[in-house]
Design an enzyme around this catalytic site. Sequence first.
Site, mmCIF file in Angstrom:
data_model
loop_
_atom_site.group_PDB
_atom_site.id
_atom_site.type_symbol
_atom_site.label_atom_id
_atom_site.label_comp_id
_atom_site.label_asym_id
_atom_site.label_seq_id
_atom_site.Cartn_x
_atom_site.Cartn_y
_atom_site.Cartn_z
ATOM 1 N N ASP A 96 0.822 -1.209 0.000
ATOM 2 C CA ASP A 96 0.000 0.000 0.000
ATOM 3 C C ASP A 96 0.859 1.265 0.000
ATOM 4 O OD1 ASP A 96 -2.354 -1.426 -0.002
ATOM 5 O OD2 ASP A 96 -2.616 -1.330 2.172
ATOM 6 N N TYR B 209 6.312 -9.905 6.904
ATOM 7 C CA TYR B 209 6.130 -8.483 7.173
ATOM 8 C C TYR B 209 6.566 -8.181 8.602
ATOM 9 C CZ TYR B 209 3.348 -7.507 2.960
ATOM 10 O OH TYR B 209 2.937 -7.322 1.669
#
Length: 274
Positions: free
Chosen positions: A55, A109
């Site tokens: 994003d 992540y």
Amino acid sequence: MPKYACKLFYLGTGYHGSQYQPNLPTIQGELINGLTKWSGYEYPSTSVAFSGRTDKGVNSIGQTVCFETEGKIQINQINEHLPEDIILWAETEVPMDFNPRHRVLFRHYRYYFDTSQSDVDFSRIMNAASKLEGLHDFQFLSKPDGDKSTNTVLLNVCIANERITFADFYGINFLWKLVRKSVNLLVSIGKGEIHPNVCRQLLDGADVLPSGIEPAPPENLFLIDAAIPLRMKKNKNALNTIRKRLKKRIAYFHRYRRALEGVVADCFNETFLC
């Protein structure tokens, strides 16, 4: 024409995500521009494949990208045509039918907690984090993404609470905003704002938070790795460049923070506001 898979570092601030968007600055768009300048021929928007999208504002250390070249890849020369915050740092030749999105073994992540979150109870966070592991329906911890299923597997979620505090998320397929929404849930549980049982209730499909969960800020999130089953050759010059540029940016933000704190103290104090 040989085809290569590469590791890509980038800082997402200033870009509208990784995925190419016409007339907007994106990571994929900048890489396409850099390859075009390096090679001398036009790379279309579909010629550079990413292992997955990130994003707006999200960063990467180990995003895996794939593209063809007319000859042997030259990472250092390509990097000369990329912005300072986008750097290729490892490569390996792959078969022509190789697709990084479909060949990823797992994704990792890492979300770095802000120092303002130091008042949280990390034992509560760790306990809640373990409940996120496994196969679940994460409909209340992700953002709708068309017809895509909200069922996925988190292989492991672990919390480090040492000199630097962060949360590691390992999985194969990540839903849109899953990590950032999960982080905000965990922090709220750690602060005592949300009962720990809410985590299990959300995973069981109970809409116990009508207002939903906002995603945590993107700038603290890094894609550490999108692992593929191939050994990649690291480029030491590129890795040293990343380190130097990060240290330079850290120094800049330290100076800027002191200046902003001075402005607030000197120019926007109580006397000035009265």
